[in-house]
Design an enzyme around this catalytic site. Sequence first.
Site, PDB file in Angstrom:
ATOM      1  N   LYS A   1       0.825  -1.212   0.000  1.00 31.75           N
ATOM      2  CA  LYS A   1       0.000   0.000   0.000  1.00 31.75           C
ATOM      3  C   LYS A   1       0.861   1.265   0.000  1.00 31.75           C
ATOM      4  O   LYS A   1       0.460   2.271  -0.561  1.00 31.75           O
ATOM      5  CB  LYS A   1      -0.994  -0.001   1.165  1.00 31.75           C
ATOM      6  CG  LYS A   1      -2.091  -1.042   0.953  1.00 31.75           C
ATOM      7  CD  LYS A   1      -3.389  -0.727   1.663  1.00 31.75           C
ATOM      8  CE  LYS A   1      -4.459  -1.728   1.230  1.00 31.75           C
ATOM      9  NZ  LYS A   1      -5.682  -1.698   2.005  1.00 31.75           N
TER      10      LYS A   1
ATOM     11  N   LYS B   1      -3.999 -10.369  -6.420  1.00 32.74           N
ATOM     12  CA  LYS B   1      -5.305 -10.670  -5.826  1.00 32.74           C
ATOM     13  C   LYS B   1      -6.364  -9.668  -6.316  1.00 32.74           C
ATOM     14  O   LYS B   1      -6.031  -8.526  -6.644  1.00 32.74           O
ATOM     15  CB  LYS B   1      -5.234 -10.700  -4.296  1.00 32.74           C
ATOM     16  CG  LYS B   1      -5.303  -9.371  -3.615  1.00 32.74           C
ATOM     17  CD  LYS B   1      -5.688  -9.508  -2.126  1.00 32.74           C
ATOM     18  CE  LYS B   1      -5.856  -8.111  -1.538  1.00 32.74           C
ATOM     19  NZ  LYS B   1      -6.506  -8.022  -0.270  1.00 32.74           N
TER      20      LYS B   1
ATOM     21  N   LYS C   1     -10.683  -4.448  -4.022  1.00 38.48           N
ATOM     22  CA  LYS C   1     -11.682  -3.379  -4.197  1.00 38.48           C
ATOM     23  C   LYS C   1     -11.066  -2.157  -4.863  1.00 38.48           C
ATOM     24  O   LYS C   1     -11.713  -1.464  -5.622  1.00 38.48           O
ATOM     25  CB  LYS C   1     -12.188  -2.891  -2.836  1.00 38.48           C
ATOM     26  CG  LYS C   1     -12.998  -3.856  -2.048  1.00 38.48           C
ATOM     27  CD  LYS C   1     -13.579  -3.117  -0.844  1.00 38.48           C
ATOM     28  CE  LYS C   1     -13.739  -4.010   0.353  1.00 38.48           C
ATOM     29  NZ  LYS C   1     -12.497  -4.194   1.135  1.00 38.48           N
TER      30      LYS C   1
HETATM   31  N1  AQP Z   1      -8.979 -11.525  -3.510  1.00 39.57           N
HETATM   32  C1  AQP Z   1      -9.334 -12.037  -2.342  1.00 39.57           C
HETATM   33  N2  AQP Z   1      -9.522 -13.374  -2.214  1.00 39.57           N
HETATM   34  C2  AQP Z   1      -9.909 -13.923  -1.028  1.00 39.57           C
HETATM   35  N3  AQP Z   1     -10.148 -13.183   0.082  1.00 39.57           N
HETATM   36  C3  AQP Z   1      -9.990 -11.840   0.001  1.00 39.57           C
HETATM   37  N4  AQP Z   1     -10.151 -10.847   0.889  1.00 39.57           N
HETATM   38  C4  AQP Z   1      -9.858  -9.665   0.305  1.00 39.57           C
HETATM   39  N5  AQP Z   1      -9.511  -9.855  -0.977  1.00 39.57           N
HETATM   40  C5  AQP Z   1      -9.575 -11.207  -1.201  1.00 39.57           C
HETATM   41  C6  AQP Z   1     -10.602 -11.044   2.270  1.00 39.57           C
HETATM   42  O1  AQP Z   1     -11.703 -10.159   2.480  1.00 39.57           O
HETATM   43  C7  AQP Z   1     -11.728  -9.762   3.846  1.00 39.57           C
HETATM   44  C8  AQP Z   1     -11.950  -8.298   3.960  1.00 39.57           C
HETATM   45  O2  AQP Z   1     -10.880  -7.610   3.379  1.00 39.57           O
HETATM   46  P1  AQP Z   1     -10.683  -6.088   3.720  1.00 39.57           P
HETATM   47  O3  AQP Z   1     -11.843  -5.312   3.297  1.00 39.57           O
HETATM   48  O4  AQP Z   1     -10.300  -5.939   5.144  1.00 39.57           O
HETATM   49  O5  AQP Z   1      -9.438  -5.607   2.942  1.00 39.57           O
HETATM   50  P2  AQP Z   1      -8.465  -6.178   1.932  1.00 39.57           P
HETATM   51  O6  AQP Z   1      -8.000  -7.549   2.273  1.00 39.57           O
HETATM   52  O7  AQP Z   1      -7.386  -5.155   1.785  1.00 39.57           O
HETATM   53  O8  AQP Z   1      -9.418  -6.269   0.668  1.00 39.57           O
HETATM   54  P3  AQP Z   1      -9.317  -5.493  -0.650  1.00 39.57           P
HETATM   55  O9  AQP Z   1     -10.516  -5.878  -1.452  1.00 39.57           O
HETATM   56  O10 AQP Z   1      -7.994  -5.741  -1.299  1.00 39.57           O
HETATM   57  O11 AQP Z   1      -9.465  -3.992  -0.208  1.00 39.57           O
HETATM   58  P4  AQP Z   1      -8.554  -2.756  -0.538  1.00 39.57           P
HETATM   59  O12 AQP Z   1      -8.423  -2.725  -2.033  1.00 39.57           O
HETATM   60  O13 AQP Z   1      -9.310  -1.589   0.015  1.00 39.57           O
HETATM   61  O14 AQP Z   1      -7.253  -2.977   0.157  1.00 39.57           O
HETATM   62  C9  AQP Z   1     -10.419 -10.209   4.475  1.00 39.57           C
HETATM   63  O15 AQP Z   1     -10.668 -11.352   5.262  1.00 39.57           O
HETATM   64  C10 AQP Z   1      -9.570 -10.587   3.296  1.00 39.57           C
HETATM   65  O16 AQP Z   1      -8.696 -11.641   3.613  1.00 39.57           O
END
Ligand code: AQP
Length: 332
Positions: free
Chosen positions: A114, A196, A199
Amino acid sequence: MENKKLIFSGIQPTGTFTLGNYIGAVRNWGPLQDEYNCIYCVVDMHAITVRQDPVKLRQATLNSYALLMACGIDPEKSILFIQSHVKTHAELSWILGCNTQFGELSRMTQFKDKSQRHPDDINSGLFTYPVLMAADILAYNADLVPVGVDQKQHLELARNIAQRFNQRYGEFFTLPEPYIPKVGAKVMSLQDPTKKMSKSDENPNAVILILDDKDTIIRKFKRAVTDSDTEVCYREGKDGINNLMTIYSTVTGKDFASIESEFAGKGYGDFKLAVGEAVADHLEPVRTEFARLSKDKEYLKKCYTDGAEKALKYSQRIVSKVYRKVGFVDKG
Ligand code: AQP
């Protein structure tokens, strides 16, 4: 609460949930409610570690809350709340931060990723994010934390912090275990299957949002990056197809062998269409329930207010004991 093991998990309101969030995390949360005491929250304090538009964040937080309910979390069975409504998370985070080493935080891969993506805003919240996550979990002395594989490193840190606290101040915190799904623990981007699905991906075709309509979902799957081979099979090096097979398997319940025979002799085009249709049909009830719930603002408010009250009551007991353990004077 009944005498069952305790589950805690949270999700950031950084946008609409992706199919990755759904398959890797949220989809599994509902079925756990009967077997465990479950505490789930929308972690809006984590979201501001990257710049957010306040108006959009407020709306995304409310939408995320309604989406969790639409995905099967029942506020009567679980404690479901918004993180910033429960002050104990921030309070405990400070104490845990004083028991966390700079070096440990520097090793976190999410911080490295990040800070590369947001070089103009490498704020200290981004750095200490895993401490707040540890506080989220330890404020309830959770036994299990259902997460995608990307959060495993943060969870290991939470265990290390808990262990260090226990060594310094006497056994107190439960060491939380990760609860990672066997299939779908890491759903990959449709445009770059080595990354991965996230969002915050800037390419909308890389990500399936769980509120995308059927046509959009099918169109995104049709454009998914695969390889120059033609065979639908799960094999090393076929990242794009492996990802689509994983997704298809989780929404249909079919194993890889039966997917391979279903598409034997057919091209990638047929397979991508089938995945798109299966995902869209699987998500249809979530979309319908979300539309219904989001109209009922009063009901949602009642749910998140009650949820915060219960979460505060539960965590306050634990955090008060922590205050005493570290030597703070009782307020009386
Ligand atoms: N691609 C993924 N595959 C499986 N699990 C995933 N998680 C996130 N992306 C994947 C799981 O979703 C839960 C919530 O995640 P989060 O909102 O806390 O943040 P994150 O992991 O940082 O998800 P994003 O989508 O990548 O958000 P941004 O882009 O804002 O950083 C967690 O349990 C995570 O493991």
